[in-house]
Every structure is written in C-alpha cells, then in structure tokens.
Design a protein around this motif. Structure first.
Motif, PDB file in Angstrom:
ATOM      1  N   GLN A 121       0.840  -1.191   0.000  1.00  0.00           N
ATOM      2  CA  GLN A 121       0.000   0.000   0.000  1.00  0.00           C
ATOM      3  C   GLN A 121       0.875   1.242   0.000  1.00  0.00           C
ATOM      4  OE1 GLN A 121      -2.608  -0.430   3.409  1.00  0.00           O
ATOM      5  NE2 GLN A 121      -4.229  -1.281   2.135  1.00  0.00           N
ATOM      6  N   ASP A 122       0.354   2.318  -0.550  1.00  0.00           N
ATOM      7  CA  ASP A 122       1.117   3.563  -0.594  1.00  0.00           C
ATOM      8  C   ASP A 122       1.567   3.970   0.807  1.00  0.00           C
ATOM      9  OD1 ASP A 122       1.045   3.850  -3.291  1.00  0.00           O
ATOM     10  OD2 ASP A 122      -0.493   5.419  -3.343  1.00  0.00           O
ATOM     11  N   GLY A 142       3.081  -1.018  -5.979  1.00  0.00           N
ATOM     12  CA  GLY A 142       2.102  -0.205  -5.287  1.00  0.00           C
ATOM     13  C   GLY A 142       1.277   0.582  -6.277  1.00  0.00           C
ATOM     14  N   SER A 143       0.548   1.561  -5.776  1.00  0.00           N
ATOM     15  CA  SER A 143      -0.295   2.372  -6.649  1.00  0.00           C
ATOM     16  C   SER A 143       0.535   3.376  -7.439  1.00  0.00           C
ATOM     17  CB  SER A 143      -1.355   3.104  -5.817  1.00  0.00           C
ATOM     18  OG  SER A 143      -2.204   2.189  -5.171  1.00  0.00           O
ATOM     19  N   THR A 144       1.495   4.003  -6.762  1.00  0.00           N
ATOM     20  CA  THR A 144       2.306   5.034  -7.403  1.00  0.00           C
ATOM     21  C   THR A 144       3.783   4.787  -7.126  1.00  0.00           C
ATOM     22  OG1 THR A 144       2.098   6.461  -5.447  1.00  0.00           O
ATOM     23  CG2 THR A 144       0.467   6.760  -7.211  1.00  0.00           C
ATOM     24  N   THR A 145       4.614   5.271  -8.010  1.00  0.00           N
ATOM     25  CA  THR A 145       6.059   5.185  -7.830  1.00  0.00           C
ATOM     26  C   THR A 145       6.505   6.263  -6.853  1.00  0.00           C
ATOM     27  OG1 THR A 145       6.371   4.345 -10.073  1.00  0.00           O
ATOM     28  CG2 THR A 145       8.297   5.297  -8.993  1.00  0.00           C
ATOM     29  N   ASN A 146       7.411   5.878  -5.961  1.00  0.00           N
ATOM     30  CA  ASN A 146       7.900   6.804  -4.947  1.00  0.00           C
ATOM     31  C   ASN A 146       9.417   6.817  -5.014  1.00  0.00           C
ATOM     32  OD1 ASN A 146       8.751   8.063  -2.504  1.00  0.00           O
ATOM     33  ND2 ASN A 146       6.783   7.555  -1.549  1.00  0.00           N
ATOM     34  N   GLY A 167       5.087   1.793  -9.334  1.00  0.00           N
ATOM     35  CA  GLY A 167       3.691   2.229  -9.410  1.00  0.00           C
ATOM     36  C   GLY A 167       2.951   1.560 -10.558  1.00  0.00           C
ATOM     37  N   LYS A 176      -5.413   2.329  -7.797  1.00  0.00           N
ATOM     38  CA  LYS A 176      -5.584   2.821  -6.442  1.00  0.00           C
ATOM     39  C   LYS A 176      -5.635   1.681  -5.435  1.00  0.00           C
ATOM     40  CE  LYS A 176      -8.037   7.078  -7.712  1.00  0.00           C
ATOM     41  NZ  LYS A 176      -9.285   7.871  -7.530  1.00  0.00           N
ATOM     42  N   ASP A 177      -5.259   2.006  -4.190  1.00  0.00           N
ATOM     43  CA  ASP A 177      -5.336   1.022  -3.114  1.00  0.00           C
ATOM     44  C   ASP A 177      -6.784   0.704  -2.787  1.00  0.00           C
ATOM     45  OD1 ASP A 177      -2.588   0.740  -2.768  1.00  0.00           O
ATOM     46  OD2 ASP A 177      -2.469   2.413  -1.357  1.00  0.00           O
TER      47      ASP A 177
END
Length: 341
Positions: A90-91, A116-120, A127, A131-132
């Motif tokens: 999860q984010d 996950g939902s987005t790349t960090n 990502g 969405k989570d």
C-alpha cells in the motif's frame, strides 16, 4: 565418533583422520578394501565430518560445519531454481512494513520487486496506476503480473506473489520447486477447493508461485481474454478463474506424508490448530490442523506483523540447539506433478 554402516557389518580399513575445522584439513580419511557403501559420521567440538566411500577407488566426501551455519546444500538447489518474488504494498507502507521483507526472507529471492499504486522516489516500489483498496486488489494483481511478464519473464524460472505480512522460507520453496517443471502450466500455493466459487484456486495470503509457462499464458491473454481482464472480486479467486480458463492447473504442495507447506495463518495458530471457522470449508483435501499436519519444511506463513517477521527470521536462521545435528529427509513426492482442480 558417530556411527559406521556397511553391507557386511564389517569395518573396512581406515587410515588417517579427516577433520575440517577452523578452516584447515588435517589428515586424510581413506576407507578402502571394500565393495560396499561405508558411511562414517564424525562430530567433535562443533565440527561435522561426513565420509562416504563407494566401491574401490575410495570416494571420500568431506562435509564440515564450522561457526555459523553451512548453506552449501541449499546453495546447490538455489543455483538451479531461480525465483522472482513480488510483493504488493500500500502507498506509504514500504518503510513501515515492506522494508522488513527486504531485510528478512526477501533477500533470498533471486529478484525482489515491490508494487504499489504510485512510484515513490524514496522507495523501490513500482507504481501500477491502480488505487489502493481491497476491492481493487485483483486489478492490481493482474497489473503486477502483466508487468513481470513484460519486463522480467526471462529473469526467473518461478514467480512468487506474497503480501507484506507473508513470511517465506525460500530454501524450502526452492527445494519443493526443484522437483517441478516450470514448462508445465501450473501454479502452487495453499489449495482452496470450490466453495463460494465454482473453481479452485490458491490462497492469496499464503502466497502462490506461477511456473514460467503459467505466466506466459497469463501475459499472452491479459487484455484479450475476458476472464483475465475483468478483475473484479477477491484477488485469489479471480486469478484462479483466469488461470483455469487458460488451462493452468492448481498443483499439489503437500509433502509425501500429506502435510501442508503453504499456510494462510501464522505459525503459532497453525501449530495450535486455531484455524478460523471458515477454513475447513475452503481447504482442498482433508481438513488439516495442528503440528502433526505441518511439514518439516514449511514454505509460508501469513498474517505476520513486523515483530513476527523478525521472530521467524531469528528462529529459522539463528536458533539451533547445541550438539544436535539433524539430517535432511526427502519429503517431496516421488512424482509431485499431480494437479488438482
């Protein structure tokens, strides 16, 4: 000294003493003048020496254990069984949860990916643009598998999915897979029978592993096959429906004694037989609970919190009773290629 076994119950000639301790070899072990197998096990001061002699010519195998632990048997298997592991995160949960996978069992994967939902930029999470949310878990799983197929299909023989609260004993997984054929369309895990769905599948929380052929079929049909595009419903059951339409079978992961290796729950609950009431309705095959139904080589446990991951790492890889040496019994099925639907 340990023991000597011989087909004629006789001692053959033994000249010299083999001892591999403190990084040195002193003496030469030679078991000759025979025509049968002689096995001598010698243990002293933490040093294990295994001498094997077969027929004339004296084949001598020296295996030693010094400080720490010896991984050479596991290393031989690992060289021939490549596993790519991927974990859904999860984010914002990488540094609080997933990082502990990175520092425990995940470091034994041949390749480890986090989705996950987005790349960090502050984490290695890839990502997926999904969405989570539990109701989107199947869609995220399909997207992750499509990514692995596109970018890492040739990087491994087997492809393991796990959650951030799953613990995997990689050596046991690779041992199990060493007798399996990755060119077969099959996936392995804790097998759930048809109950609320008309098809069988593997538990998502316990982790599941796809053969290369299973991943190829999925990657070739996702976006084209309705069953592998309409990712609505529980993640594991939805993936099971997709793979069933592609004629990918659910494989049998019990050992030759019928004991479980993948577990949807944590180790203490599995050992004590404290399964949730719904479990018996989902589990394929006979209802198994308690220590007597768990394999000597367990592969996975679920619902592991951070301290559980660290505790399992400690008990599997650090704790050992002094003076106790245990062998490595073969528990894979003679023909573990049988599948269940």
């Amino acid at each position: 000294m340990g023991a000597v076994w011989c087909c004629s119950s006789m001692w053959w000639g033994l000249s010299g003493v083999a001892r591999l301790c403190d990084g040195g070899l002193s003496g030469v072990a030679r078991l000759c003048d025979g025509g049968c197998l002689v096995l001598l096990v010698y243990v002293m001061e933490g040093c294990l020496v295994l001498l094997v002699y077969v027929m004339e010519g004296c084949l001598v195998l020296l295996v030693y254990v010094m400080e720490g632990y010896d991984t050479r048997i596991a290393d031989v298997v690992s060289e021939h069984v490549r596993v790519l592991c991927w974990v859904l995160v999860q984010d914002g949960a990488f540094h609080t949860k997933a990082v502990h996978i990175n520092n425990t069992w995940g470091k034994r994967c041949d390749r480890l990916l986090f989705f996950g939902s987005t790349t960090n930029e502050t984490s290695p999470v890839i990502g997926l643009g999904v969405k989570d949310g539990r109701h989107r878990l199947a869609k995220k799983t399909f997207a992750a598998l499509a990514y692995v197929f596109k970018h890492h299909f040739n990087d491994a023989d087997w492809f393991l999915k796990a959650d951030v609260d799953t613990f995997v004993v990689m050596e046991n997984l690779k041992y199990f897979l060493s007798d399996e054929d990755t060119t077969r369309p099959v996936w392995f895990g804790e097998h759930y029978k048809p109950y609320l769905s008309p098809w069988s599948y593997n538990s998502g929380g316990a982790g599941y592993v796809l053969s290369r052929e299973a991943l190829r079929r999925f990657g070739s049909h996702v976006g084209h096959s309705l069953a592998c595009t309409n990712a609505n419903g529980p993640e594991d059951a939805t993936l099971g429906y997709c793979l069933q339409t592609l004629n990918v079978k659910v494989g049998n992961t019990t050992d030759k004694h019928g004991r479980s290796r993948f577990h949807f729950d944590m180790a203490p609950d599995q050992i004590a037989g404290r399964q949730l009431p719904w479990y018996k309705h989902y589990l394929a095959g006979p209802y198994r609970k308690g220590l007597e139904w768990m394999s000597d080589y367990p592969i996975s446990f679920h619902y592991a919190k951070t301290h559980d991951l660290l505790a399992l790492e400690f008990f599997f890889y650090t704790v050992r009773p002094r003076g106790v040496f245990r062998g490595f019994p073969e528990i894979n099925r003679a023909s573990s290629g049988d599948t269940r639907r």
